[in-house]
Structures are given as C-alpha cells and as structure tokens.
Design an enzyme around this catalytic site. Structure first.
Site, PDB file in Angstrom:
ATOM      1  CE1 TYR A 106      -4.057   2.051   0.526  1.00 15.53           C
ATOM      2  CE2 TYR A 106      -2.552   3.392   1.817  1.00 15.53           C
ATOM      3  CZ  TYR A 106      -3.751   3.235   1.167  1.00 15.53           C
ATOM      4  OH  TYR A 106      -4.650   4.276   1.137  1.00 15.53           O
ATOM      5  CG  HIS A 162      -1.179   5.338  -1.620  1.00 14.65           C
ATOM      6  ND1 HIS A 162      -1.597   4.021  -1.652  1.00 14.65           N
ATOM      7  CD2 HIS A 162      -2.287   6.099  -1.712  1.00 14.65           C
ATOM      8  CE1 HIS A 162      -2.909   4.000  -1.760  1.00 14.65           C
ATOM      9  NE2 HIS A 162      -3.356   5.243  -1.804  1.00 14.65           N
ATOM     10  CE1 TYR A 187      -6.825  11.336   1.328  1.00 17.44           C
ATOM     11  CE2 TYR A 187      -6.683  11.506  -1.047  1.00 17.44           C
ATOM     12  CZ  TYR A 187      -7.074  10.814   0.081  1.00 17.44           C
ATOM     13  OH  TYR A 187      -7.713   9.610  -0.053  1.00 17.44           O
ATOM     14  CD1 TRP A 240      -6.640   5.021  -6.104  1.00 18.47           C
ATOM     15  CD2 TRP A 240      -4.765   4.769  -7.272  1.00 18.47           C
ATOM     16  NE1 TRP A 240      -5.597   5.002  -5.210  1.00 18.47           N
ATOM     17  CE2 TRP A 240      -4.429   4.851  -5.903  1.00 18.47           C
ATOM     18  CE3 TRP A 240      -3.741   4.606  -8.194  1.00 18.47           C
ATOM     19  CZ2 TRP A 240      -3.114   4.775  -5.441  1.00 18.47           C
ATOM     20  CZ3 TRP A 240      -2.434   4.533  -7.726  1.00 18.47           C
ATOM     21  CH2 TRP A 240      -2.136   4.613  -6.372  1.00 18.47           C
ATOM     22  CD1 TRP A 241     -10.878   3.798  -5.767  1.00 15.81           C
ATOM     23  CD2 TRP A 241     -12.869   3.665  -6.741  1.00 15.81           C
ATOM     24  NE1 TRP A 241     -11.611   4.880  -5.350  1.00 15.81           N
ATOM     25  CE2 TRP A 241     -12.833   4.828  -5.931  1.00 15.81           C
ATOM     26  CE3 TRP A 241     -14.030   3.379  -7.448  1.00 15.81           C
ATOM     27  CZ2 TRP A 241     -13.911   5.693  -5.816  1.00 15.81           C
ATOM     28  CZ3 TRP A 241     -15.106   4.239  -7.341  1.00 15.81           C
ATOM     29  CH2 TRP A 241     -15.041   5.381  -6.534  1.00 15.81           C
TER      30      TRP A 241
END
Length: 105
Positions: free
Chosen positions: A19, A23, A42, A77-78
């Site tokens: 993960y 990112h 963010y 992206w999902w």
C-alpha cells in the site's frame, strides 16, 4: 470555504508495504484529478495494529469532490488497489465517514 473530510478504510493484513509503495508511486493523472476537484492537504495514516487507514483532507469544492467516483482515473485506481484492501462491488474502497469532534485552529 474549505471543508475538512475524514474517513477510514480497511487494508488487508500483510499488504502494508505494498500500500505504501503504490501511494509513493501514485499516478500523476490521479494527483491532477484530485487537485482539480478541490482536494488539498490530503493525508492517509495507517494503524498497523488494526490495518485501518485514516484519510484526512481539505476540500474547496464539495460538488466536484462528490463527482470523483464517476471519473475513469479514479475507477482505474480502485481497480488497481482492490487486491490489497476491502472494497465494494464497484471496486471502491469500503469507507466510513468520520465525524469531526474537535479541531484546534
């Protein structure tokens, strides 16, 4: 006016490093889309004990922010991340909105 938004998502155990890697290499097109949708400041935090991800962001355009799920880049992206986290049928991350109960200005 800037709205602060917070939510939690659920990472599969054992995928913490993957993960983080994904990112660090977030797609330029996705960063542009987020910024064009009014997303600023963010951050996503990981609780390594529970594998819960906490997202916190500021948004200057709620209508455009709410439109993000309809954007092909977001959907891609999902799709890319569905193997490492809990997702809904449309591949979006299972997400729970969090209520702000304190803010120090």
């Amino acid at each position: 006016m800037m709205k602060r938004i917070a939510f939690k998502m659920f990472l599969h155990q054992g995928f913490e490093e993957e993960y983080k890697r994904r990112h660090k290499e977030i797609w330029t097109e996705l960063k542009v889309l987020l910024k064009e949708s009014g997303v600023e400041d963010y951050s996503i935090f990981l609780d390594e004990e529970t594998h819960i991800l906490f997202g916190v962001l500021k948004c200057s355009n709620e209508l455009r922010y709410k439109d993000l799920p309809l954007q092909p880049i977001m959907q891609n992206w999902w799709e890319y991340n569905k193997d490492i986290m809990q997702t809904n049928e449309d591949n979006s991350p299972k997400s729970i909105s969090l209520e702000e109960v304190f803010y120090l200005e």
